[in-house]
Design a protein around this motif. Structure first.
Motif, PDB file in Angstrom:
ATOM      1  N   THR A 432       0.839  -1.200   0.000  1.00 52.38           N
ATOM      2  CA  THR A 432       0.000   0.000   0.000  1.00 52.38           C
ATOM      3  C   THR A 432       0.874   1.250   0.000  1.00 52.38           C
ATOM      4  OG1 THR A 432      -0.122   0.207   2.401  1.00 52.38           O
ATOM      5  CG2 THR A 432      -1.756  -1.227   1.327  1.00 52.38           C
ATOM      6  N   LYS A 433       0.264   2.367  -0.325  1.00 55.76           N
ATOM      7  CA  LYS A 433       0.998   3.629  -0.355  1.00 55.76           C
ATOM      8  C   LYS A 433       1.487   4.003   1.038  1.00 55.76           C
ATOM      9  CE  LYS A 433       0.781   8.203  -2.463  1.00 55.76           C
ATOM     10  NZ  LYS A 433      -0.057   9.149  -3.250  1.00 55.76           N
ATOM     11  N   GLU A 434       0.663   3.730   2.052  1.00 58.22           N
ATOM     12  CA  GLU A 434       1.050   4.039   3.427  1.00 58.22           C
ATOM     13  C   GLU A 434       2.252   3.211   3.860  1.00 58.22           C
ATOM     14  OE1 GLU A 434      -0.063   6.540   5.331  1.00 58.22           O
ATOM     15  OE2 GLU A 434      -1.123   7.091   3.484  1.00 58.22           O
ATOM     16  N   GLU A 435       2.265   1.938   3.464  1.00 57.66           N
ATOM     17  CA  GLU A 435       3.408   1.083   3.792  1.00 57.66           C
ATOM     18  C   GLU A 435       4.665   1.575   3.080  1.00 57.66           C
ATOM     19  OE1 GLU A 435       1.665  -2.573   2.444  1.00 57.66           O
ATOM     20  OE2 GLU A 435       1.495  -3.350   4.484  1.00 57.66           O
ATOM     21  N   LEU A 436       4.495   2.007   1.833  1.00 62.31           N
ATOM     22  CA  LEU A 436       5.638   2.460   1.053  1.00 62.31           C
ATOM     23  C   LEU A 436       6.218   3.769   1.608  1.00 62.31           C
ATOM     24  CD1 LEU A 436       7.329   1.681  -1.367  1.00 62.31           C
ATOM     25  CD2 LEU A 436       5.711   2.876  -2.843  1.00 62.31           C
ATOM     26  N   LYS A 437       5.363   4.584   2.202  1.00 67.21           N
ATOM     27  CA  LYS A 437       5.829   5.847   2.788  1.00 67.21           C
ATOM     28  C   LYS A 437       6.795   5.622   3.947  1.00 67.21           C
ATOM     29  CE  LYS A 437       1.898   8.896   1.774  1.00 67.21           C
ATOM     30  NZ  LYS A 437       0.770   9.631   2.391  1.00 67.21           N
ATOM     31  N   ARG A 438       6.771   4.431   4.515  1.00 62.92           N
ATOM     32  CA  ARG A 438       7.639   4.147   5.664  1.00 62.92           C
ATOM     33  C   ARG A 438       9.122   4.176   5.297  1.00 62.92           C
ATOM     34  NH1 ARG A 438       6.125  -0.644   9.467  1.00 62.92           N
ATOM     35  NH2 ARG A 438       7.824   0.429  10.548  1.00 62.92           N
ATOM     36  N   VAL A 439       9.413   4.237   3.980  1.00 63.65           N
ATOM     37  CA  VAL A 439      10.811   4.394   3.575  1.00 63.65           C
ATOM     38  C   VAL A 439      11.386   5.685   4.144  1.00 63.65           C
ATOM     39  CG1 VAL A 439      10.311   5.611   1.409  1.00 63.65           C
ATOM     40  CG2 VAL A 439      12.395   4.244   1.604  1.00 63.65           C
ATOM     41  N   LEU A 440      10.499   6.666   4.402  1.00 59.82           N
ATOM     42  CA  LEU A 440      10.947   7.946   4.957  1.00 59.82           C
ATOM     43  C   LEU A 440      11.418   7.813   6.394  1.00 59.82           C
ATOM     44  CD1 LEU A 440       8.148  10.268   3.507  1.00 59.82           C
ATOM     45  CD2 LEU A 440      10.504  10.000   2.675  1.00 59.82           C
ATOM     46  N   ASP A 441      11.042   6.718   7.080  1.00 61.78           N
ATOM     47  CA  ASP A 441      11.490   6.498   8.461  1.00 61.78           C
ATOM     48  C   ASP A 441      12.996   6.270   8.525  1.00 61.78           C
ATOM     49  OD1 ASP A 441       8.845   6.696   9.114  1.00 61.78           O
ATOM     50  OD2 ASP A 441       8.534   4.535   9.385  1.00 61.78           O
ATOM     51  N   PHE A 442      13.568   5.847   7.390  1.00 60.55           N
ATOM     52  CA  PHE A 442      14.979   5.479   7.373  1.00 60.55           C
ATOM     53  C   PHE A 442      15.839   6.508   6.622  1.00 60.55           C
ATOM     54  CE2 PHE A 442      12.247   1.734   7.224  1.00 60.55           C
ATOM     55  CZ  PHE A 442      12.611   1.080   8.387  1.00 60.55           C
ATOM     56  N   LEU A 443      15.188   7.538   6.076  1.00 53.90           N
ATOM     57  CA  LEU A 443      15.905   8.508   5.260  1.00 53.90           C
ATOM     58  C   LEU A 443      15.658   9.930   5.755  1.00 53.90           C
ATOM     59  CD1 LEU A 443      14.933   6.996   1.786  1.00 53.90           C
ATOM     60  CD2 LEU A 443      17.088   6.647   2.990  1.00 53.90           C
ATOM     61  N   GLU A 444      16.432  10.846   5.261  1.00 52.22           N
ATOM     62  CA  GLU A 444      16.288  12.244   5.652  1.00 52.22           C
ATOM     63  C   GLU A 444      15.545  13.061   4.599  1.00 52.22           C
ATOM     64  OE1 GLU A 444      20.144  13.751   6.490  1.00 52.22           O
ATOM     65  OE2 GLU A 444      20.441  12.483   8.281  1.00 52.22           O
ATOM     66  N   TYR A 445      14.816  12.373   3.733  1.00 45.51           N
ATOM     67  CA  TYR A 445      14.043  13.067   2.709  1.00 45.51           C
ATOM     68  C   TYR A 445      12.637  13.346   3.230  1.00 45.51           C
ATOM     69  CZ  TYR A 445      17.839  11.539  -0.343  1.00 45.51           C
ATOM     70  OH  TYR A 445      19.058  11.338  -0.898  1.00 45.51           O
ATOM     71  N   ASP A 446      11.927  14.288   2.539  1.00 45.66           N
ATOM     72  CA  ASP A 446      10.582  14.644   2.981  1.00 45.66           C
ATOM     73  C   ASP A 446       9.532  14.036   2.066  1.00 45.66           C
ATOM     74  OD1 ASP A 446      10.631  16.156   0.660  1.00 45.66           O
ATOM     75  OD2 ASP A 446      10.934  18.065   1.711  1.00 45.66           O
ATOM     76  N   ILE A 447       8.255  14.321   2.364  1.00 48.09           N
ATOM     77  CA  ILE A 447       7.142  13.736   1.628  1.00 48.09           C
ATOM     78  C   ILE A 447       7.101  14.218   0.184  1.00 48.09           C
ATOM     79  CG2 ILE A 447       5.499  15.541   2.301  1.00 48.09           C
ATOM     80  CD1 ILE A 447       4.776  11.751   1.942  1.00 48.09           C
ATOM     81  N   ASN A 448       7.551  15.416  -0.083  1.00 50.73           N
ATOM     82  CA  ASN A 448       7.570  15.934  -1.448  1.00 50.73           C
ATOM     83  C   ASN A 448       8.540  15.131  -2.315  1.00 50.73           C
ATOM     84  OD1 ASN A 448       5.674  17.991  -1.034  1.00 50.73           O
ATOM     85  ND2 ASN A 448       7.248  19.379  -0.206  1.00 50.73           N
ATOM     86  N   TRP A 449       9.680  14.775  -1.736  1.00 52.14           N
ATOM     87  CA  TRP A 449      10.646  13.910  -2.440  1.00 52.14           C
ATOM     88  C   TRP A 449       9.987  12.571  -2.778  1.00 52.14           C
ATOM     89  CZ3 TRP A 449      12.354   9.133  -0.660  1.00 52.14           C
ATOM     90  CH2 TRP A 449      13.429   8.553  -1.358  1.00 52.14           C
TER      91      TRP A 449
END
Length: 482
Positions: A432-449
């Motif tokens: 899901t898109k919500e699951e895929l967003k969790r990549v941001l938990d490990f990176l210093e990028y934001d939601i726009n990236w």
């Protein structure tokens, strides 16, 4: 198959002769076909009278070229007073035309015959083309088959299923009256139709396969075993690793039943409480497909099996990493790859046209790789049918190019890497898109990236979206240490 080879001999003989008249279409094309279909000769009638009405007025009596009945002695029932017998016993009507006549011009006449005699299907041919339609009571008649007569040997499997004599009799004897109760009210199940057809491109480029791919994909050797299980046990569980062709095989088996008059449903997996009462969905002979059973919560295969019957059959697909306490059929990747190789080599012109659009290294020039050599290479190196197509389209080079392109685009490769790992960890389940967003938990990028790069990958078909969930088409690339 004996029928295949015999019809091939018949057609080769006919090709040498000039078929001009309608009578020659009958004697050289249709009559051999009826013989190979093993219709009882006493149940075949020619130039059969068909009576119709316009209001209270009788229409001029017309004669159907050939009719097949489920009972013999049809010639004793040619009078108008015998129309009841005709409607109760008619199975197939054939409308024949000269080769120079367009087949579409004969459809109205064939429909007239079928409607007033209540045939199940009607066949139209001019010796060059052939079309078969199923008569519908409340909707437009359904096109079941369309091909060139020259191709009947290769499409014999479909043709023989549609015009199978015993199956037509069963369909005739079963009450086909449509009521509101025939349609599923349960949102868990979606009715499946095979009316739309796409070519083999989807399989070659690695897309997930659906009912519209059934007719173009090679049928794997496992199909016969699955059909035997369905007849004997009323269920079949297809076991195999990701990419082994489980889903398309389930649809192809269901298609065989569909052509015999069965309805087909697939589970939508909306995480609702699973209802095991299949009879609530339909009272007709039906096949229920539960694809990727390992991804469905709180479904017990024992209960599924317990609710099957002679007219309610279930096909499940599941990864081989899950233990099932029931009879299963394992997909043999070795046999499947060999079958695909054989089919592709037989249709190498079409396969070449598709692969060349993807990989320009395939060609006939001195520095190019021939399609035959690429097919042989795919057969030698692949471990699953999916990987066969992956190698065929030059996937190992394309995947590397895609991955490097993403890396250069502000490290968008982290998203596809995360997606691929999630798929592998969840047994090839979409994310899901919500699951895929969790990549941001490990990176210093934001939601726009995240949003910008996700759109880029979707636009460039580096990842795909199915049912609002995401999949990586290159999980296999990690086997190549990319």
């Amino acid at each position: 198959m004996y029928e295949d080879s015999k019809y091939r001999r018949i057609y080769r003989t006919n090709k040498k002769e000039d078929i001009v008249q309608e009578t020659e279409v009958r004697s050289k094309i249709v009559n051999p076909l009826l013989d190979l279909l093993r219709y009882p000769t006493e149940n075949i009638a020619e130039e059969y009278p068909v009576y119709g009405k316009e209001g209270r007025k009788d229409l001029n009596t017309k004669s159907a070229d050939i009719m097949i009945f489920k009972d013999s002695n049809a010639n004793r029932h040619r009078d108008k007073k015998e129309t009841g017998w005709v409607m109760n016993n008619s199975l197939v009507v054939f409308e024949l035309k000269k080769p120079k006549e367009k087949i579409e011009n004969a459809k109205d006449q064939a429909t007239f015959y079928a409607m007033w005699t209540r045939c199940i299907v009607y066949v139209i041919t001019n010796g060059n083309d052939i079309e078969i339609y199923k008569l519908k009571e409340y909707n437009a008649d359904k096109l079941l088959f369309k091909d060139k007569v020259i191709n009947l040997v290769d499409s014999w499997s479909d043709l023989s299923i549609i015009l199978d004599y015993n199956n037509l009799i069963k369909m005739k004897e079963k009450d086909k009256t449509v009521t509101l109760n025939n349609f599923p009210k349960n949102t868990q199940w979606e009715s499946v139709s095979f009316d739309v057809k796409r070519d083999i491109t989807d399989a070659i480029i690695g897309n997930k396969l659906f009912p519209y791919n059934v007719k173009s994909c090679p049928e794997l050797p496992i199909i016969k075993k699955i059909e035997e299980n369905l007849e004997l046990l009323n269920y079949s569980i297809i076991l195999g690793i990701a990419g082994s062709g489980k889903s398309i095989t389930a649809y192809q088996v269901a298609y065989h039943f569909y052509m015999k008059g069965w309805r087909v449903f697939k589970y939508t997996n909306k995480n609702e409480f699973f209802d095991y009462n299949f009879k609530k969905i339909t009272s007709e002979n039906s096949i229920f497909i539960i694809d990727d059973l390992q991804n469905i919560q709180n479904v017990y295969i024992e209960k599924v099996i317990a609710n099957t019957s002679e007219n309610i059959k279930v096909i499940c697909t599941i990864t081989d990493e899950i233990n099932i306490n029931a009879e299963t059929t394992y997909t043999s990747n070795t046999e499947s790859i060999e079958k695909i190789k054989h089919e592709y080599l037989q249709n190498k012109k079409k396969i070449y046209e598709i692969v060349h659009k993807i990989d320009k290294n395939i060609g006939d020039s001195y520095f190019s790789e021939t399609i035959e050599r690429r097919i042989e290479k795919a057969a030698k190196e692949a471990t699953t049918p999916w990987m066969f197509n992956y190698i065929l389209r030059g996937g190992w080079n394309i995947a590397k190019e895609d991955f490097l392109r993403l890396r250069e685009k502000n490290r968008a490769d982290w998203i596809i890497l995360f997606l691929a790992m999630k798929q592998i960890a969840m047994l090839d389940k979409s994310v899901t898109k919500e699951e895929l967003k969790r990549v941001l938990d490990f990176l210093e990028y934001d939601i726009n990236w995240f949003k910008k790069n996700l759109k880029y990958m979707l636009d460039n078909k580096l990842i795909i979206i199915e049912d609002e969930q995401y999949r990586c088409i290159h999980t296999v690339c990690f086997d190549y240490n990319i």
